[in-house]
Design an enzyme around this catalytic site. Sequence first.
Site, PDB file in Angstrom:
ATOM      1  CG  HIS A   1     -10.625   8.430   2.538  1.00  0.00           C
ATOM      2  ND1 HIS A   1     -11.713   7.624   2.297  1.00  0.00           N
ATOM      3  CD2 HIS A   1      -9.647   7.617   3.003  1.00  0.00           C
ATOM      4  CE1 HIS A   1     -11.400   6.374   2.597  1.00  0.00           C
ATOM      5  NE2 HIS A   1     -10.161   6.334   3.050  1.00  0.00           N
TER       6      HIS A   1
ATOM      7  CD  GLU B   1      -3.231   3.814  -0.651  1.00  0.00           C
ATOM      8  OE1 GLU B   1      -3.987   4.493   0.055  1.00  0.00           O
ATOM      9  OE2 GLU B   1      -1.995   3.782  -0.486  1.00  0.00           O
TER      10      GLU B   1
ATOM     11  NE  ARG C   1      -6.844   7.168   7.489  1.00  0.00           N
ATOM     12  CZ  ARG C   1      -7.127   6.156   6.660  1.00  0.00           C
ATOM     13  NH1 ARG C   1      -6.473   5.032   6.729  1.00  0.00           N
ATOM     14  NH2 ARG C   1      -8.076   6.301   5.755  1.00  0.00           N
TER      15      ARG C   1
ATOM     16  CG  PHE D   1      -2.361   0.044   0.973  1.00  0.00           C
ATOM     17  CD1 PHE D   1      -2.949  -0.837   0.086  1.00  0.00           C
ATOM     18  CD2 PHE D   1      -3.160   0.978   1.616  1.00  0.00           C
ATOM     19  CE1 PHE D   1      -4.321  -0.793  -0.167  1.00  0.00           C
ATOM     20  CE2 PHE D   1      -4.540   1.032   1.362  1.00  0.00           C
ATOM     21  CZ  PHE D   1      -5.109   0.151   0.483  1.00  0.00           C
TER      22      PHE D   1
ATOM     23  CG  LEU E   1     -12.368   4.575  -1.133  1.00  0.00           C
ATOM     24  CD1 LEU E   1     -11.499   5.812  -1.215  1.00  0.00           C
ATOM     25  CD2 LEU E   1     -12.235   3.925   0.226  1.00  0.00           C
TER      26      LEU E   1
ATOM     27  NE  ARG F   1      -5.015   6.293   1.428  1.00  0.00           N
ATOM     28  CZ  ARG F   1      -5.874   5.663   2.219  1.00  0.00           C
ATOM     29  NH1 ARG F   1      -6.424   6.303   3.218  1.00  0.00           N
ATOM     30  NH2 ARG F   1      -6.190   4.406   1.998  1.00  0.00           N
TER      31      ARG F   1
ATOM     32  CD  GLN G   1      -5.753  10.134   3.930  1.00  0.00           C
ATOM     33  OE1 GLN G   1      -6.481   9.256   4.354  1.00  0.00           O
ATOM     34  NE2 GLN G   1      -4.451  10.039   3.934  1.00  0.00           N
TER      35      GLN G   1
ATOM     36  CG  HIS H   1      -8.664   7.724  -0.962  1.00  0.00           C
ATOM     37  ND1 HIS H   1      -8.428   7.280  -2.238  1.00  0.00           N
ATOM     38  CD2 HIS H   1      -8.373   6.690  -0.139  1.00  0.00           C
ATOM     39  CE1 HIS H   1      -8.008   6.024  -2.170  1.00  0.00           C
ATOM     40  NE2 HIS H   1      -7.973   5.640  -0.917  1.00  0.00           N
TER      41      HIS H   1
END
Lengths: 264, 573, 265
Positions: free
Chosen positions: B350, B254, B385, B122, B251, B285, B235, B237
Amino acid sequence: MTVEERVAEAPSVRQPPTNAMPGRGGWWIQPNSVAIAFTLFILYSGWSVLFLSGHTTYGPYLSPFYSPHIPLNWPLSAAILVAWVPLGFRATCYYYRKAYYRAYFRDPPACAIGEPQHPHLFAGSYSGERKFPWVLNNFHRYFLYLALIVLGFLWWDTINAFHYGGTWYVGLGSLLMLANVILLTGYTFSCHALRHLVGGSVDCFSCAFAGRPRHGMYGLVSKINPYHPNFAWLSLASVAAVDIYIRLASYGAFGHCLGTHFGC
Amino acid sequence: MAVDYEIHDHDVLIIGAGGAGLRAAIQASNAGASVGVVTKSLLGKAHTVMAEGGMAASLGNVDPADNWKVHFADTMRSGKMINNWRMVELFAKDAPNQVYQLERWGALFDRTPEGKIMQRPFGAHTYRRLAHVGDRTGLELIRTLEDRSIHTGATVYMECIVTRLLKDGDHIAGAFGYFRDDGRFVLFRAKAIILASGGWGRMYKVTSNSWECTGDGVAMAYEAGAELRDTEMVQFHPTGMVWPPGVRGILVTEGVRGEGGLLKNSLGERFMEKYDPKKMELSSRDVVARSIYREVQEGRGSPHGGAFLDISYKPADFIRTKLPSMYEQFKVLADIDITKEPMQVAPTVHYAMGGVDVDGDTAATTVPGLYAAGEVASGLHGANRLGGNSLSDLVVFGTIAGQCAADHARGIASFPGIDDAQIRDEQEILLRPFESGGGENPYLIHQDLQDIMADHAGISRTGPGLEEGLAKLAALRERACRISIKGSRIFNPAWSMARDDLFMLTVAEAVIRAALARTESRGAHWRLDYPELDPEQGKVNYMVCKADGCMEVHAAPIPPMPPELQEVIEETS
Amino acid sequence: MPDETITFRVWRGDPSGGQEVEYRVPAVTGMVVLDAMHYIQAYLDGDLAVRWNCKAAKCGSCSAEINGFPKLMCKTRIDGLPADAPIHVHPMRSFPVIRDLVTDVSWNYRVNKEIAPFTPAEDDGEPWIMYQEDVQRLYEPRKCIECFLCQNTCHVLRNHDDFAGYYGPRYMVRYQYLAMHPKDILDRREALKQKAGIGYCNITKCCQEVCPEHIHITDNAIIPLKERVADEYYDPIRWAIRKLTGGERKPEESTTGPGIVETPK
């Protein structure tokens, strides 16, 4: 929470089910078509098995209703000695159960559609498959065992249908029989009970006795299991078609032309 | 005299039934506390189900070199070092235990050929680290916790909305709210309260957040006197759906990039080469979101204003096994077969890194008896994050909060007193929209708030823009006082919207004020007028609190990291 | 599609009764039924009660009956419905109405509480080794998002009101997971037959037809469980073998509550 408490708290005030769902039409087409198709097959096969014991062979061909061939001298049709096996296998089959509960018993006729108020056989009210006669459907596996034996005979008949006059032989009848037995094999081997028996009952394949091969077999049956309804319908049609073809040929409908090649 | 309400007493009251709330409920119940869990929705529907990609834990199953230290350093670096390092330390150390604990409660993760828990790569994680189940890891987590917690003796109050935290002097004393199904008021008396109420993404128009994420927990904690922290850190995304309009913001995990998805612009270039040639699509991100934003701004976007995300070069079966819900989502909602065509994606709001400030070891807020865990709390993620860290955050700090709240409650003999004035006041606020003839529509107030936040506190920010946003917020708050709604109190969504508007207005102000204070660009906070990192501001967190009825922002110095953690950072660089 | 409006007939009411109310909503490309409900809330009727959370088909909150068929509102595209007729949106019929499209589904949660949770053997402290082949079929039941559309559609509950006898398809799926999990040590067959009432199901597959997650509820959960129950109760040969060999039995799930009964001797 006890069962009594759950009963007491079961949803009570709610909209009654109805089959007049707003905006929804055509739901009755499927159950009624299924009912008509089943009825036609049952009438034809019953007639064939019970009353038409002549004209069931032609050359190397043998009607699947009359397999295995039992040379028996009694007034009734020999087919009834065996026919109860495929009948029982299909009657207890998980796919056919769905189809006839919907088509004949309207339990339910279609999804999210109201059911007509009707008395349920023997039980009075709906009891699912917990009471006679439907509780007998739980014995499906025993019909499977017997159906596998019958399937063996049908393969034997089919192989024989490719031999005639001491030589290899290919005719429309033998091809029809081959197609039929392949469809029946597909139907039998996509059976839910078989899926359970070969591996479905195992919780841990990597720890169980013969786990790997059983996992393999379970995987194979699982692959064709979704096509069980397709096999059920196609094999139903093919059994009838082979029987009709052999009878017609036996009555001379196609002339006497058992040839050794296509198209005779 | 206050309108009638019913009363429930619990040692520990948990507000929110997502991953953190349920994990806390299990822990507190096991510690012997009588526990109540309040959720705005049905059990198991919390925003946690939307988590897709996985939960980060240094199990080292596929990359044996991984360990807590690397996870610690990855998280600190990605948070641009303004994280609460003690939280990060506890988190990185405990996350693997929590994954195994979940498995023993019935969670099922994807497996390696050796039968261990599979881990996927990730963004900005050094190693393959995310334990996952296809692309529905959050569902697995919440279902496991749900099925476990219902057997612990905790009482769950479903579809119950808490709107005010009550205090006895300085100490937390209870919470007040109502049940959605018939609108009856309810008072919960409690010796300790755990906030696990999630984030505030709904104040933005384009968001992956669900109905519930309206920042109520943060706003209630603020009103109760708790300090908020890092609220400027929102954040984006990088990959949300952009088309058709109804699904904008939903969403796109990821995991798509984790499994090999490539980002391209309208010229077909893998533009991440320009922005982060080393990590490419798997950069953090904030970086990927800004890169997509820039490509679109500079005219190289996709037809619907995003970037192309392409995984169709992988075998179709692989995509359907690894990303089943993405496959389904695009097929049903956008008529796109992701095994054959690229997706179009753009940044979507997000996650809120900021929230209620907590102590790492106890999850305690600055209000005695009030705890916070999960997205509502702040500190673990710093300025950005890492993907997969939120799910492990929930269980690690849910556990800590549950344990510490139960311990705290044990030390209190009787339920604190609650004076009627607080309850009357809240009832007045709640009932006002039914009586007001002001004519403001709560849904339209919400939409206007979303427009303000998108225009003034979005992915890129400027001082004047933020100031203007603040002024608009003040005007909107005026209008929000005149909200009027029709209908009854029985399951009336306009009623909950009316109160949510007030919560979101408070949190929105905290976001903008902190964003104004941070005159630099760091992590998710991107100031066009201060595009550089300012080392001085890397030593502080911006805290928001209520002082004399007004919102006040101040910088709080970050305590120095102990040498052994310093070493961890250095040795992994 | 822009400039068009779409006619919705939304059932509005409460336990005492209700009727369809007509709304006209502007069409937007790719819109789903839930978008229309949101439009109605914002611009036409603010107090229209709708339960929803994620609007991405992941939480299973927005179950309803659209044109007489049980569906998720967030996953039902307008352009997939007949264009020339009004779209009827009703609440789930098997559960009591709270208001408008919102029904009381708490019965399901009470059922879940009666099922013994996942029960592994004593913890030996080691991470589990479970091979893909052992857990492969367990991912499907875990896809359930508890939208309760299957419970709503199951005719045992919907038409015959057998809420006392049958747990419903959703919990057969739950049992499938528990029963087939290689680490769960409970024998759940008696519980399935007695308290869960698996015999009520006559496998007419409507649960499977309405599942938005495409879980093969009947084929992969209910039928395999029926076969396991048959092993225990409807297989005289197995019964005879058990009697003769007296093999070891697993501890059984209680037939009255969530607990465990002692291993039968």
